[in-house]
Design a protein around this motif. Structure first.
Motif, PDB file in Angstrom:
ATOM      1  N   LEU A 182       5.687  -6.692  48.241  1.00 59.52           N
ATOM      2  CA  LEU A 182       6.601  -7.458  47.391  1.00 59.52           C
ATOM      3  C   LEU A 182       8.005  -7.477  47.976  1.00 59.52           C
ATOM      4  O   LEU A 182       8.674  -8.522  48.001  1.00 59.52           O
ATOM      5  CB  LEU A 182       6.628  -6.861  45.992  1.00 59.52           C
ATOM      6  CG  LEU A 182       5.356  -7.032  45.154  1.00 59.52           C
ATOM      7  CD1 LEU A 182       5.404  -6.140  43.921  1.00 59.52           C
ATOM      8  CD2 LEU A 182       5.156  -8.492  44.747  1.00 59.52           C
ATOM      9  N   ARG A 183       8.445  -6.324  48.451  1.00 58.19           N
ATOM     10  CA  ARG A 183       9.788  -6.242  49.022  1.00 58.19           C
ATOM     11  C   ARG A 183       9.908  -7.119  50.263  1.00 58.19           C
ATOM     12  O   ARG A 183      10.904  -7.833  50.452  1.00 58.19           O
ATOM     13  CB  ARG A 183      10.108  -4.784  49.381  1.00 58.19           C
ATOM     14  CG  ARG A 183      11.501  -4.602  49.969  1.00 58.19           C
ATOM     15  CD  ARG A 183      11.700  -3.206  50.530  1.00 58.19           C
ATOM     16  NE  ARG A 183      13.007  -3.112  51.153  1.00 58.19           N
ATOM     17  CZ  ARG A 183      14.084  -2.639  50.561  1.00 58.19           C
ATOM     18  NH1 ARG A 183      14.013  -2.196  49.320  1.00 58.19           N
ATOM     19  NH2 ARG A 183      15.230  -2.612  51.196  1.00 58.19           N
ATOM     20  N   ASP A 184       8.885  -7.098  51.117  1.00 61.06           N
ATOM     21  CA  ASP A 184       8.921  -7.904  52.336  1.00 61.06           C
ATOM     22  C   ASP A 184       8.953  -9.394  51.999  1.00 61.06           C
ATOM     23  O   ASP A 184       9.704 -10.159  52.618  1.00 61.06           O
ATOM     24  CB  ASP A 184       7.704  -7.587  53.202  1.00 61.06           C
ATOM     25  CG  ASP A 184       7.676  -8.407  54.476  1.00 61.06           C
ATOM     26  OD1 ASP A 184       8.532  -8.184  55.355  1.00 61.06           O
ATOM     27  OD2 ASP A 184       6.793  -9.283  54.605  1.00 61.06           O
ATOM     28  N   ALA A 185       8.142  -9.812  51.027  1.00 62.86           N
ATOM     29  CA  ALA A 185       8.138 -11.220  50.634  1.00 62.86           C
ATOM     30  C   ALA A 185       9.500 -11.632  50.076  1.00 62.86           C
ATOM     31  O   ALA A 185      10.019 -12.706  50.392  1.00 62.86           O
ATOM     32  CB  ALA A 185       7.041 -11.464  49.602  1.00 62.86           C
ATOM     33  N   LEU A 186      10.086 -10.755  49.261  1.00 61.25           N
ATOM     34  CA  LEU A 186      11.389 -11.046  48.677  1.00 61.25           C
ATOM     35  C   LEU A 186      12.472 -11.111  49.750  1.00 61.25           C
ATOM     36  O   LEU A 186      13.338 -11.996  49.735  1.00 61.25           O
ATOM     37  CB  LEU A 186      11.723  -9.964  47.649  1.00 61.25           C
ATOM     38  CG  LEU A 186      12.799 -10.269  46.617  1.00 61.25           C
ATOM     39  CD1 LEU A 186      12.410 -11.470  45.768  1.00 61.25           C
ATOM     40  CD2 LEU A 186      13.027  -9.051  45.732  1.00 61.25           C
ATOM     41  N   GLU A 224      14.808 -14.262  50.767  1.00 65.09           N
ATOM     42  CA  GLU A 224      16.264 -14.117  50.728  1.00 65.09           C
ATOM     43  C   GLU A 224      16.890 -14.542  52.051  1.00 65.09           C
ATOM     44  O   GLU A 224      17.921 -15.234  52.077  1.00 65.09           O
ATOM     45  CB  GLU A 224      16.632 -12.674  50.404  1.00 65.09           C
ATOM     46  CG  GLU A 224      18.117 -12.440  50.212  1.00 65.09           C
ATOM     47  CD  GLU A 224      18.435 -11.014  49.785  1.00 65.09           C
ATOM     48  OE1 GLU A 224      19.551 -10.549  50.107  1.00 65.09           O
ATOM     49  OE2 GLU A 224      17.575 -10.383  49.143  1.00 65.09           O
ATOM     50  N   GLN A 225      16.258 -14.156  53.177  1.00 69.46           N
ATOM     51  CA  GLN A 225      16.776 -14.544  54.489  1.00 69.46           C
ATOM     52  C   GLN A 225      16.675 -16.054  54.711  1.00 69.46           C
ATOM     53  O   GLN A 225      17.500 -16.640  55.408  1.00 69.46           O
ATOM     54  CB  GLN A 225      16.013 -13.806  55.602  1.00 69.46           C
ATOM     55  CG  GLN A 225      16.105 -12.291  55.526  1.00 69.46           C
ATOM     56  CD  GLN A 225      17.534 -11.810  55.453  1.00 69.46           C
ATOM     57  OE1 GLN A 225      18.352 -12.120  56.324  1.00 69.46           O
ATOM     58  NE2 GLN A 225      17.856 -11.059  54.401  1.00 69.46           N
ATOM     59  N   THR A 265      19.313  -9.749  46.172  1.00 67.93           N
ATOM     60  CA  THR A 265      18.221  -9.562  45.213  1.00 67.93           C
ATOM     61  C   THR A 265      17.255  -8.477  45.660  1.00 67.93           C
ATOM     62  O   THR A 265      16.805  -7.658  44.843  1.00 67.93           O
ATOM     63  CB  THR A 265      17.461 -10.879  45.007  1.00 67.93           C
ATOM     64  OG1 THR A 265      18.348 -11.883  44.508  1.00 67.93           O
ATOM     65  CG2 THR A 265      16.317 -10.696  44.028  1.00 67.93           C
ATOM     66  N   THR A 266      16.899  -8.453  46.935  1.00 62.42           N
ATOM     67  CA  THR A 266      15.940  -7.458  47.425  1.00 62.42           C
ATOM     68  C   THR A 266      16.457  -6.049  47.191  1.00 62.42           C
ATOM     69  O   THR A 266      15.735  -5.170  46.711  1.00 62.42           O
ATOM     70  CB  THR A 266      15.674  -7.669  48.926  1.00 62.42           C
ATOM     71  OG1 THR A 266      15.266  -9.028  49.160  1.00 62.42           O
ATOM     72  CG2 THR A 266      14.579  -6.730  49.418  1.00 62.42           C
ATOM     73  N   VAL A 318       8.013 -15.701  44.966  1.00 66.22           N
ATOM     74  CA  VAL A 318       7.648 -15.232  46.310  1.00 66.22           C
ATOM     75  C   VAL A 318       6.210 -14.733  46.405  1.00 66.22           C
ATOM     76  O   VAL A 318       5.746 -14.414  47.505  1.00 66.22           O
ATOM     77  CB  VAL A 318       8.615 -14.125  46.786  1.00 66.22           C
ATOM     78  CG1 VAL A 318      10.047 -14.609  46.743  1.00 66.22           C
ATOM     79  CG2 VAL A 318       8.447 -12.847  45.977  1.00 66.22           C
ATOM     80  N   LEU A 319       5.483 -14.675  45.289  1.00 66.31           N
ATOM     81  CA  LEU A 319       4.106 -14.191  45.340  1.00 66.31           C
ATOM     82  C   LEU A 319       3.224 -14.980  46.322  1.00 66.31           C
ATOM     83  O   LEU A 319       2.371 -14.385  46.990  1.00 66.31           O
ATOM     84  CB  LEU A 319       3.476 -14.222  43.944  1.00 66.31           C
ATOM     85  CG  LEU A 319       4.006 -13.196  42.928  1.00 66.31           C
ATOM     86  CD1 LEU A 319       3.230 -13.315  41.611  1.00 66.31           C
ATOM     87  CD2 LEU A 319       3.905 -11.778  43.482  1.00 66.31           C
TER      88      LEU A 319
END
Length: 207
Positions: free
Chosen positions: A49-53, A57-58, A68-69, A178-179
């Motif tokens: 989840l963190r990587d997708a977020l 964001e990038q 947000t991350t 982002v899911l």
């Protein structure tokens, strides 16, 4: 405290790795709970989840404002605590992610009844692979590897706010955006293992 249930619909064999093998037979066994049932560790799901977020964001997605991350899942940057001098701390985020497990009623049947316990071994399979010599097309000597995998199934994970600080409003909607970036879970995702679709479980749903 607000929380939401995330469905992890796994659509192919998958391998939540442990870094352990089973002697000479299997080089890698899967992660399981004390009841012997498959589960995806919360730290693994949180990382996905963190990587997708972070990627969204990038890429400057409008649904994921800068910062947000860090706000939702914390900072990995090291800093020095003014009181203890510890330089290996990270700032906590507003959300915590539980292990993804089989639905409660399914887990209760499998682990709590003789008929169910007899079915548990059927959730696991053994997958073997070997490296091939490009010039000859023959398997390389001593390259056979065995790995335990789990059949496709649907897991549920609870995502909740950490007690104390006020979480960002609309965090569920932010994660929902982002899911679709998460297409697989577990190890060997680039080899076709763990193909998955993530979505929120609605109240009253039995998905």
């Amino acid at each position: 405290m607000n929380s939401a249930t995330l469905n992890v619909e796994i659509q192919s064999y998958w391998h939540p790795g442990t870094g352990r093998g089973s002697g000479f037979y299997l080089d890698a066994v899967t992660h399981a709970g004390p009841d012997g049932l498959p589960r995806l560790p919360g730290r693994t799901l949180k990382g996905l989840l963190r990587d997708a977020l972070w990627r969204a964001e990038q890429w400057q997605w409008p649904q994921v404002p800068p910062g947000t991350t860090w706000a939702l899942f914390g900072s990995r940057d090291k800093h020095r605590d003014s009181e203890t001098g510890d330089a290996n701390l990270s700032d906590p985020g507003f959300l915590r992610v539980g292990d993804a497990c089989l639905p409660t009623e399914v887990a209760a049947y499998l682990s709590g009844t003789p008929e169910g316990r007899a079915l548990i071994p059927g959730l696991y399979r053994e997958h073997f692979s070997t490296a091939i010599e490009p010039a000859t097309g023959v398997a390389k000597a001593r390259s056979l590897r065995g790995m335990q995998v789990i059949v496709p199934l649907t897991l549920e994970a609870c995502i909740s706010e950490v007690p104390g600080p006020q979480a960002q409003a609309g965090w569920r909607e932010t994660l929902d955006a982002v899911l679709p970036l998460i297409t697989a879970v577990g190890a060997h995702r680039t080899r076709g293992f763990g193909r998955a679709r993530l979505n929120w479980k609605e109240a009253g749903s039995h998905a």
